[in-house]
Design a protein around this motif. Structure first.
Motif, PDB file in Angstrom:
ATOM      1  N   UNK A 135       0.762  -1.072   0.095  1.00  0.00           N
ATOM      2  CA  UNK A 135      -0.121   0.118  -0.111  1.00  0.00           C
ATOM      3  C   UNK A 135       0.899   1.458   0.066  1.00  0.00           C
ATOM      4  N   UNK A 136       1.996   1.189   0.745  1.00  0.00           N
ATOM      5  CA  UNK A 136       2.866   2.485   0.684  1.00  0.00           C
ATOM      6  C   UNK A 136       3.361   2.595  -0.731  1.00  0.00           C
ATOM      7  N   UNK A 137       3.918   1.601  -1.159  1.00  0.00           N
ATOM      8  CA  UNK A 137       4.447   1.840  -2.590  1.00  0.00           C
ATOM      9  C   UNK A 137       3.396   2.256  -3.587  1.00  0.00           C
ATOM     10  N   UNK A 138       2.130   1.672  -3.422  1.00  0.00           N
ATOM     11  CA  UNK A 138       1.132   2.411  -4.392  1.00  0.00           C
ATOM     12  C   UNK A 138       1.064   3.730  -4.136  1.00  0.00           C
ATOM     13  N   UNK A 139       0.735   4.333  -3.058  1.00  0.00           N
ATOM     14  CA  UNK A 139       0.650   5.645  -2.676  1.00  0.00           C
ATOM     15  C   UNK A 139       1.816   6.628  -3.309  1.00  0.00           C
ATOM     16  N   UNK A 140       3.034   5.916  -3.115  1.00  0.00           N
ATOM     17  CA  UNK A 140       4.185   6.839  -3.535  1.00  0.00           C
ATOM     18  C   UNK A 140       4.164   6.913  -4.718  1.00  0.00           C
ATOM     19  N   UNK A 141       3.811   5.790  -5.620  1.00  0.00           N
ATOM     20  CA  UNK A 141       3.621   5.718  -7.020  1.00  0.00           C
ATOM     21  C   UNK A 141       2.741   6.990  -7.596  1.00  0.00           C
ATOM     22  N   UNK A 142       1.457   7.043  -7.019  1.00  0.00           N
ATOM     23  CA  UNK A 142       0.247   7.612  -7.206  1.00  0.00           C
ATOM     24  C   UNK A 142       0.648   9.201  -7.015  1.00  0.00           C
ATOM     25  N   UNK A 143       1.415   9.359  -6.051  1.00  0.00           N
ATOM     26  CA  UNK A 143       1.601  10.678  -5.560  1.00  0.00           C
ATOM     27  C   UNK A 143       2.837  11.358  -6.712  1.00  0.00           C
ATOM     28  N   UNK A 144       3.827  10.511  -7.281  1.00  0.00           N
ATOM     29  CA  UNK A 144       4.798  11.074  -8.228  1.00  0.00           C
ATOM     30  C   UNK A 144       3.939  11.194  -9.455  1.00  0.00           C
ATOM     31  N   UNK A 145       3.205  10.219 -10.013  1.00  0.00           N
ATOM     32  CA  UNK A 145       2.356  10.089 -11.456  1.00  0.00           C
ATOM     33  C   UNK A 145       1.691  11.560 -11.136  1.00  0.00           C
ATOM     34  N   UNK A 146       0.951  11.844 -10.107  1.00  0.00           N
ATOM     35  CA  UNK A 146      -0.182  13.101  -9.906  1.00  0.00           C
ATOM     36  C   UNK A 146       0.886  14.221 -10.316  1.00  0.00           C
TER      37      UNK A 146
END
Length: 850
Positions: free
Chosen positions: A385-396
């Motif tokens: 879940x942490x990795x997915x949040x980080x990925x979403x933050x960077x993509x946004x």
């Protein structure tokens, strides 16, 4: 091993001054006068009235947390670990709220693994240098306890995330729970090595150690124990999905004082105690208390604060000033919106970025002018879940920068690296607006730190070219789902899920007139500076002292096994009534009065069959047929039910409906209350009760000849209690001029004529016997609920007269009561009555033989 008092001389070797930034000493009132004796000083007066501080009488304050307030670093040359105080640790800052001479001990884990062979050496070093006692959890236990049960189960659940499927959470794992319990036991064992239970205070921190109070209370029944939860406490609908919900609740109730950041969190906890354990709470003189087996567990509601000295020290540091100058140069001509968040799924970072995107769409003129600097603190846990949040933050972030950025301008600046406290302070001081957009967070001190840093300091003002007398401003956009939100009345509160609303809030924050920004900032700064971490710690310790002041005034018994262990705390004169004691007195006397309640005394409250068993009828007949006895059933039930059930008992007296109807034997006529039978008030009360019955599912009205009773035991506990209070107030208003009383009992609201109580029944019977020349030498009264307390009080008052009989007032169940004795249950009651009946039978047999 270090045990209790034997270790005090060693502990005294530890350094007392552990902080190199400003200290705010606060005196606490004394509660212990001599070891083991509690003074009767009331705490209603202010602490300034009590000039003897806690530090002069107590040995230690033991702070227990998951991690010790230490930094650890390995020396590459020697291979040894080097330790230093973590000056950013809340638990270290708490010391400012204690008396200057208080001996503060920290118990917790290290963030590193220490070889087994080195643990004794490290433990001795940490105790002597830092007053720290490490727990040294085995690596496998640490992994399952912290990264397993705490982070994969408790933390998501307390933040309202249920494991509906494997992709969005972890199902309950019994092995992880066992590790959690084992780890808490290790912490308790370490506390036992250094505690002096008669004098020390223990303050346990956060959800990692929620079952620790049970282990301590089991070892030391009168330990002075406080607990503070730094995370949210979920609503009962969420919490009751936890398979070990009862174990955790009961463990927390082994503390004397339980603290929460907000009333919402406390309300959810109290609701869980009500719904799952059937406990009631009330507010007395401003304090919320939960009654539990004779103990009062107090509830503290106060958000934690920041350390003002630490923040001011950072603002006056040259590193902060230099960083502030760099920020001013980098973002010259731009307005900074700042976000500082841990990298986890609940901080709402992506939602915040989407709000900025919406703002730039709506206000193209802000492109090139507004910059959001998002500082991302390292994640405290690992997982998909942490990795997915980080990925979403960077993509946004990339999407926004591509859409609205241009050479020399990026709308979003991500800082995803370790960042010093001084650098953060510089960003706080430079930002025009700070946004905390978490979807759920326990407290979150970022807004407080931002407010203090926006107040500035001489060093940072000089670096930024700000005149000393320049009015200070700050703007906050905060989620309504974080703990600090209620205390920041000048902030713009938002629903983080409503992206449009958050965008509008950001727009309002940066366009608000400077005078209004100044007024909001001044209001916030007054609160934050006066409600700092020292104030919080000082206030909690004062309330903990108050909560523990009656420890040595009552007798304590430990009951239950394992995590169901709890303490029963009762008056020293309160003891179990033995058959031998009662029968011995019974044999010696020749004129006796016996008063027995029915429900909960002769038959269990939970019994589906309410009529008396043949055994009960036999026992009562044996007692009634003894000419020395006058036996009465005193009940709230109607006379028709009671007379039908006890039709075989010729000499049994019955007082029905709490004594409104009364007869001395089966053949005697019913006597009514001393008041005229005017029940016109029923025409007023019954429609009101019917209205509440229609609006409260699970409630019903019981109509008696002399009373009306509204029952709500099958209703929702919270709603039923709420409706009962409303009904009580409503009935008191409409019946103000009627000759009745309105009373709230256990899951009931009752309206009955004035002057009708069980106590008056006892007085009437005893008075009649006295007038007939048969003043009882022996009086026994047994009951189980509040209405029986009137009987206990009436017959106990007889013990003060010159011709006092032997009086046995006995309640059913171990609980606070005006009675001096107790019996555990209806089985004990029948055994007691059987013992007396056997004596009467023997006496009767002897008479027949003669």
């Amino acid at each position: 091993m270090m045990v209790s008092r034997s270790c005090i001389s060693l502990l005294d070797l530890a350094s007392g001054d552990m902080m190199n930034f400003p200290h705010t000493p606060r005196n606490l009132p004394r509660v212990i006068t001599v070891p083991g004796i509690i003074s009767d000083i009331e705490d209603e007066s202010s602490s300034s009235d009590l000039n003897i501080s806690l530090s002069k009488t107590q040995e230690k304050i033991i702070i227990v947390a998951n991690f010790l307030p230490l930094n650890c670093q390995k020396d590459l040359e020697s291979g040894k670990w080097r330790f230093s105080l973590d000056e950013d640790s809340l638990y270290l800052h708490m010391k400012d709220g204690f008396p200057a001479k208080a001996n503060v001990i920290y118990v917790g884990s290290l963030k590193i693994d220490v070889d087994l062979s080195k643990q004794d050496e490290v433990a001795q070093e940490l105790l002597e240098k830092f007053n720290c006692v490490p727990t040294f959890l085995p690596p496998e236990i640490q992994k399952r306890y912290y990264h397993g049960f705490c982070k994969q189960h408790l933390w998501p659940l307390f933040h309202y995330m249920l494991p509906m499927c494997p992709d969005i959470g972890n199902r309950f794992d019994k092995l992880l729970w066992q590790a959690y319990v084992s780890a808490n036991k290790v912490f308790a064992d370490k506390i036992m090595e250094v505690i002096n239970p008669d004098e020390d205070y223990v303050w346990v921190q956060d959800y990692h150690l929620m079952v620790l109070p049970t282990f301590l209370r089991r070892r030391f029944n009168r330990v002075k124990l406080g607990f503070f939860l730094h995370s949210p406490f979920p609503s009962s609908e969420i919490y009751r999905t936890l398979p070990v919900r009862d174990e955790i609740l009961k463990a927390l109730l082994n503390a004397d004082l339980i603290g929460f950041h907000t009333f919402d969190y406390a309300r959810h906890f109290l609701s869980c105690c009500s719904r799952m354990l059937g406990l009631n709470y009330e507010s007395k003189r401003g304090y919320i208390g939960l009654e539990y087996l004779g103990r009062t567990i107090n509830i503290k509601i106060l958000p934690v604060g920041v350390h003002m000295g630490r923040l001011k020290s950072a603002l006056n540091h040259c590193s902060s000033a230099a960083t502030a100058m760099e920020i001013q140069k980098q973002f010259q001509g731009k307005r900074i919106i700042l976000g500082v968040d841990d990298m986890d799924i609940f901080k709402g970072i992506s939602l915040k970025l989407l709000a900025l995107e919406q703002l730039l769409r709506q206000r193209p003129d802000l492109q090139g002018e507004v910059v959001m600097v998002q500082i991302m603190n390292p994640a405290r846990s690992t997982g998909k879940d942490v990795q997915e949040v980080k990925k979403e933050v960077y993509s946004t972030t990339d999407k926004i920068n591509e859409m609205f950025g241009f050479p020399g301008y990026k709308p979003v600046i991500l800082i995803d690296r370790p960042i010093s406290f001084y650098e953060k302070s510089a960003y706080y001081a430079s930002a025009e607006c700070c946004i905390v957009n978490a979807v759920r967070d326990g407290m979150n001190l970022i807004p407080y730190k931002y407010i203090v840093c926006r107040q500035g300091s001489q060093v940072i003002d000089d670096a930024l070219g700000v005149a000393a007398k320049t009015p200070r401003t700050s703007m906050l956009v905060v989620s309504e789902f974080i703990g600090c939100s209620p205390s920041l009345s000048g902030a713009i509160r938002v629903n983080p899920w409503d992206v449009d609303a958050v965008a509008d809030a950001l727009n309002l924050a940066i366009t608000m007139p400077a005078t209004e920004k100044q007024l909001r900032h001044e209001k916030h700064y007054r609160y934050v500076s006066s409600h700092d971490v020292a104030y919080w710690a000082h206030s909690f310790m004062q309330d903990l002292e108050r909560s523990c002041k009656d420890h040595y005034k009552k007798r304590c018994w430990g009951i239950g096994f394992g995590l169901n262990f709890r303490i029963l705390s009762l008056s020293p004169s309160f003891r179990k009534l033995s058959v031998e004691t009662l029968v011995s007195s019974y044999k010696k006397t020749y004129s006796r009065a016996i008063f027995l309640d029915y429900d909960g005394t002769l038959v269990p409250q939970a019994s589906i069959i309410k009529s008396p068993s043949p055994n009960i009828i036999t026992i009562l007949n044996d007692l009634c047929n003894d000419s020395s006895n006058t036996v009465f059933i005193v009940s709230g039930r109607g006379r028709d039910s009671l007379s039908g059930w006890f039709s075989q008992c010729e000499n049994l007296g019955i007082a029905a409906e709490h004594g409104y109807f009364m007869r001395w034997s089966r053949e005697a006529t019913w006597e009514t209350g001393r008041l005229e039978a005017d029940f016109n008030w029923k025409r007023i009360a019954e429609p009101v009760m019917t209205l509440y019955t229609e609006t409260t599912d699970g409630s019903y009205v019981e109509t008696k000849e002399s009373a009306l009773v509204w029952h709500y035991q099958d209703a929702d506990p919270d709603f039923g209690s709420f409706q009962a209070k409303e009904l009580l107030d409503h009935l008191e208003n409409v019946l103000a001029n009627e000759p009745v009383v309105v009373k709230k009992g256990q899951h009931i609201v009752e309206v009955k004529p004035q002057g009708v109580t069980k106590g008056l029944v006892a007085e009437k019977v005893l008075s009649a016997l006295n007038e007939g020349g048969k003043l009882p030498e022996f009086v026994l009264c047994i009951g189980d609920d509040r209405s029986d307390e009137d009987m206990f009080e009436s017959i106990t008052s007889m013990a003060c007269s010159s011709s006092a009989p032997e009086v046995f007032a006995c309640t059913v169940g171990q609980k606070p009561s005006k009675a001096r004795y107790y019996l555990d249950d209806t089985i004990d009651v029948l055994a007691l009555l059987q013992g007396m009946a056997a004596v009467s039978n023997t006496k009767s047999s002897c008479k027949r033989e003669i």
